[in-house]
Design a protein around this motif. Structure first.
Motif, short mmCIF file in Angstrom:
data_model
loop_
_atom_site.label_atom_id
_atom_site.label_comp_id
_atom_site.label_asym_id
_atom_site.label_seq_id
_atom_site.Cartn_x
_atom_site.Cartn_y
_atom_site.Cartn_z
N CYS A 256 -80.00 66.52 119.49
CA CYS A 256 -80.05 66.02 118.12
C CYS A 256 -81.50 65.84 117.67
O CYS A 256 -81.76 65.24 116.64
CB CYS A 256 -79.30 64.70 117.99
N VAL A 257 -82.44 66.36 118.46
CA VAL A 257 -83.89 66.26 118.21
C VAL A 257 -84.27 64.88 117.70
O VAL A 257 -84.95 64.73 116.70
CB VAL A 257 -84.40 67.37 117.27
N THR A 258 -83.81 63.85 118.43
CA THR A 258 -84.08 62.48 118.01
C THR A 258 -85.30 61.91 118.72
O THR A 258 -86.28 61.51 118.09
CB THR A 258 -82.85 61.60 118.30
N GLY A 259 -85.24 61.84 120.05
CA GLY A 259 -86.40 61.32 120.78
C GLY A 259 -86.27 59.89 121.25
O GLY A 259 -87.20 59.36 121.85
N ASN B 220 -89.67 71.14 116.31
CA ASN B 220 -88.26 70.78 116.14
C ASN B 220 -88.07 69.31 115.79
O ASN B 220 -86.95 68.81 115.79
CB ASN B 220 -87.47 71.13 117.39
N ASN B 221 -89.19 68.62 115.51
CA ASN B 221 -89.11 67.20 115.12
C ASN B 221 -88.36 66.36 116.16
O ASN B 221 -87.61 65.46 115.81
CB ASN B 221 -88.44 67.05 113.75
N ALA B 222 -88.58 66.69 117.45
CA ALA B 222 -87.80 66.02 118.49
C ALA B 222 -88.44 64.71 118.94
O ALA B 222 -87.74 63.75 119.25
CB ALA B 222 -87.62 66.93 119.69
N GLY B 223 -89.76 64.67 119.01
CA GLY B 223 -90.42 63.41 119.36
C GLY B 223 -90.49 63.11 120.84
O GLY B 223 -90.99 62.05 121.23
N PHE B 224 -90.00 64.03 121.70
CA PHE B 224 -90.15 63.85 123.14
C PHE B 224 -91.59 64.18 123.53
O PHE B 224 -92.15 65.16 123.06
CB PHE B 224 -89.23 64.81 123.91
N ARG C 67 -91.36 61.16 108.99
CA ARG C 67 -90.56 62.29 108.48
C ARG C 67 -89.64 62.74 109.60
O ARG C 67 -89.49 63.91 109.85
CB ARG C 67 -91.42 63.47 108.03
N THR C 68 -89.10 61.82 110.35
CA THR C 68 -88.06 61.97 111.37
C THR C 68 -88.51 62.72 112.62
O THR C 68 -87.69 63.16 113.41
CB THR C 68 -86.75 62.62 110.83
N ALA C 69 -89.84 62.85 112.83
CA ALA C 69 -90.30 63.50 114.05
C ALA C 69 -90.22 62.55 115.24
O ALA C 69 -89.70 62.89 116.30
CB ALA C 69 -91.74 63.97 113.88
N GLY C 70 -90.73 61.33 115.08
CA GLY C 70 -90.52 60.31 116.10
C GLY C 70 -91.58 60.21 117.18
O GLY C 70 -91.44 59.40 118.10
N PHE C 71 -92.64 61.04 117.12
CA PHE C 71 -93.77 60.76 118.00
C PHE C 71 -94.45 59.49 117.52
O PHE C 71 -94.33 59.12 116.36
CB PHE C 71 -94.80 61.90 117.91
N GLY D 157 -81.47 58.81 111.39
CA GLY D 157 -82.42 59.78 110.84
C GLY D 157 -82.92 60.75 111.90
O GLY D 157 -83.79 61.55 111.63
N THR D 158 -82.37 60.70 113.12
CA THR D 158 -82.83 61.48 114.27
C THR D 158 -84.35 61.41 114.34
O THR D 158 -85.03 62.42 114.52
CB THR D 158 -82.35 62.96 114.22
N VAL D 159 -84.88 60.20 114.20
CA VAL D 159 -86.33 59.98 114.20
C VAL D 159 -86.82 59.76 115.63
O VAL D 159 -87.69 60.49 116.11
CB VAL D 159 -86.72 58.76 113.34
N GLY D 160 -86.28 58.74 116.29
CA GLY D 160 -86.68 58.49 117.66
C GLY D 160 -87.73 57.42 117.83
O GLY D 160 -88.11 57.10 118.95
N LEU D 161 -88.23 56.85 116.72
CA LEU D 161 -89.14 55.72 116.87
C LEU D 161 -88.34 54.50 117.32
O LEU D 161 -87.16 54.36 117.00
CB LEU D 161 -89.84 55.40 115.55
K LIG Z 1 -87.00 63.09 116.02
#
Ligand SMILES: [K+]
Ligand SMILES: [K+]
Lengths: 453, 453
Positions: B59-62, B174-178, B280-284, B395-399
């Motif tokens: 889900c490219v969340t992180g 991929n805006n995954a944030g891992f 912007r939902t990347a989550g790094f 938001g599949t952000v991951g923060l």
């Molecule tokens: K993300």
């Protein structure tokens, strides 16, 4: 051209309400209205505190930075009751009367709009409508006070007992939430008479005047006066929300030693029902919201935001707005062309209006909540306390996790604005102070290629 | 009748995604993929933890309940990267390819719908579209990895340096944030190369594929390929939200000794911009969200909920949805007949769709947040932490305010569902699993007398 006719009805509503708040604040600032300490000295009250109390009374909110049972004397409390009554009879009634008193005939289209804001059911004669609202209010409040007298007269004697009865009846019917006790109505958590009568007054006040007129006419002559769709909708919504709220308090607080825990089953049920009714933006409490669990507080915030029926004394975005949003989303999901209700199709204007009210309300609450966070100087105050405070002020509810007296002056000013905007409604306010635009002759071609979601 | 043709495209999307998550979870559960302790023993990982990690990657969340830099070995990290790539290339691309591989010709109307969900711009040939998306993705990720190699190869040598470069490029686009560090990218807070390249990859991934195609065509031949309204809208919205976010972090965290405080002006600006991009939902994150002030966290939650542009790798309700809601409310306030955009009129369907997406999204986040509160067993976890977690997962952000690893198993399951629903979109999900309804022949008369607000 006379001064008043330069203003549009929404502007008159906003301005007359703002003036009333300022006058009320000055009035409550008078030391003659303030309570005394045991040593006979007058308890000090700043102008901001007086203004906050006047706003809370006129916007029938019930949030308090001071303790009305101690910081005001009987005269002060009487003035607060008058402010509640003026506020509860409503901005719309006031604005209409204001317009009529200036002997400027309200144009028919404006009348229709004002009457429609009081209730969606019929236009009728505005002046006649105002008379009916006054009569209806005073009759219900009188009956409520009589019933409450059975509890208060034995406690305080005939004179002050009646004062307590009238004060709490007025405060309940107008969904104001002011009480003459430091702990609001927590002393009556297991008292079926006081809790019951107050709950009934809240429900009657929060149902909407013309809906009740419709119900009474219908009971009298069902054939001639059918229940119109608006009445059926809001009655169903009100019942459903009351049931959901009661169940939520009962289940979520059942074992909480600081709320429902110590009570018997009957008292648990009464307290849950009372708290459910009170989130219909009345704001009385017979339990301590500072002691409730996070899930309960969350449900309370949702119920407070949805609020009461339109055209009554309650606040929030209103039950009908909430229903229309849900129904429109559901229709979209099911791929239906229309949003239907009781074999009627909701017109697009109604749906867009519900969307606008919801968006503006949410935007307003979030913005004011952000300001509360920004102006916070006390690190002990939690995020949830300020969120609760913001929703409560917007919905003119008045419930608090005991945070209001701890707030910084800047935060109190934010709440004053939020109570004011919540009472007159963000849409009315926005319409009042934005330049209206004529549609002109050009209508642009439709754009369908905007990707959503 | 073959099995797959019994499902509608939204059902195929949801089911294929759910299957991928389950397979990914089983894969990541394999001890061969897990990291080792210094004494050589394999670090234990429960199936729930593996499933959570697979969901978060696909889900490219992180969001992470474990530390991917320690709890997985290089092979495990490589598998996570593959899962991110599969997830990022998107549910829609996958669902389309899935349908094509079964040799069932997708009906033209369905193709149009799928293509429109990838971007609103044109239908085109689905298979060709999928090819283009793959090519475009790998080219950008390749260039990103090459640039990142200038930072990572000197640190880790050619082999692992390239691994780090490719992993972070794939995760960013991929805006995954891992990230392969326990503190995400906090070590690169003042590194313009890593922060800059990653921010650029996030923006490219979150802009939407066909919008970028439109921009590239436009730059090549402005006369033949004008910027369509959708492209102009989302580019403006993206820029505006990035500017607002940067300014908010800069101003609100300027003096915070645990975030921007110790940095010089340049690094303050870089870190603020990076954090604004990441919402912007990347989550790094290159700053510690657990150390930020409440106003900053509030702004972050709003930005996370709005999310990225549609048709990209980002989540949230999308910038276009947010714009349409605002514009519709503003038109209502101004009393306009239409909602206009660049001399075009938004059609009612678009507005109702925006309303539905917003309503369902808000409802979903609130409901899941309620479950997080309900399942909470750790009294140290605050209301805001769970609210932040819910918005971040939707938001599949991951923060995270460093809350995820502390959550109870029930809460982790709630987040798994929330990440899944946030990624495929609540509207797609609702459409997939509700019985569609034909409109029938009866159309009810319009009901205008429902009072709103
Ligand atoms: K993300
Ligand atoms: K109230």
């Amino acid at each position: 051209k006379p001064l008043l006719s330069r203003f549009s009805p929404p502007q008159l509503i906003a301005l007359s309400f703002a003036s009333a708040i300022l006058l009320g604040g000055l009035l409550l600032w008078l030391p003659a209205l303030h309570g005394q300490n045991p040593d006979g000295t007058v308890r000090p009250l700043s102008f901001l505190q007086a203004l906050f109390t006047a706003t809370s009374a006129l916007c029938v909110t019930g949030l308090n930075v001071v303790d009305p049972s101690k910081d005001f004397n009987r005269l002060g409390q009487f003035v607060i009751m008058l402010l509640i009554q003026v506020g509860g009879l409503g901005i719309l009634t006031l604005g209409t009367a204001f317009a009529l008193f200036t002997r400027r005939r309200v144009a028919f289209s404006e009348r229709v709009r004002v009457a429609q804001q009081v209730s969606a059911l019929s236009a009728g004669d505005v002046l006649n409508l105002v008379r009916k609202i006054f009569l209806y209010t005073f009759v219900i409040e009188g009956v409520g006070a009589l019933l409450l007298a059975f509890a208060f007269v034995p406690r305080y004697g005939l004179g002050w007992g009646l004062f307590y009865s009238v004060f709490h009846s007025v405060s309940a019917f107008n969904n104001a939430g002011f009480a003459l006790y430091s702990d609001n109505l927590m002393g009556f958590v297991d008292d079926p008479l006081v809790s019951g009568v107050i709950a009934l007054l809240i429900i009657l006040g929060g149902t909407g005047f013309l809906v009740q007129l419709n119900v009474l006419s219908h009971l009298h002559n069902p054939r001639r006066f059918p229940l119109v769709p608006h009445s059926r909708l809001v009655l169903i919504m009100m019942t459903a929300l009351l049931a959901v709220g009661t169940l939520a308090y009962l289940v979520l607080e059942w074992n909480n030693p600081r709320t429902l825990g110590p009570l018997g089953f009957g008292a648990k049920l009464l307290a849950s029902f009372f708290q459910s009714v009170t989130t219909r933006t009345a704001g009385f409490n017979s339990l301590d919201y500072g002691a409730m669990g996070l899930p309960t507080l969350f449900v309370t915030m949702i119920l407070m935001f949805i609020g009461a029926n339109p055209g009554g004394t309650g606040g929030g975005i209103k039950t009908s707005t909430f229903y229309v949003m849900m129904a429109a989303a559901w229709s979209m999901v099911r791929g239906r062309r229309d949003v239907n209700l009781f074999s009627r199709r909701l017109d697009t204007e109604t749906i867009l209006r519900a969307m606008t009210v919801s968006t503006l309300s949410l935007g307003l609450v979030l913005f004011m909540f952000f300001l509360l966070l920004l102006f916070n100087t006390d690190p002990r105050i939690l995020f949830i306390q300020l969120a609760f405070e913001a929703v409560s002020a917007f919905g003119t509810v008045g419930l608090s996790m005991n945070t209001t007296p701890l707030l910084h002056a800047n935060q109190q000013i934010v709440l004053i604005f939020l109570m004011f905007l919540g009472r007159i409604g963000p849409l009315t306010f926005a319409v009042a102070f934005s330049r209206p635009e004529s549609d002109g002759l050009i209508r642009y071609p439709a754009e369908k290629e905007i990707l959503i979601g």
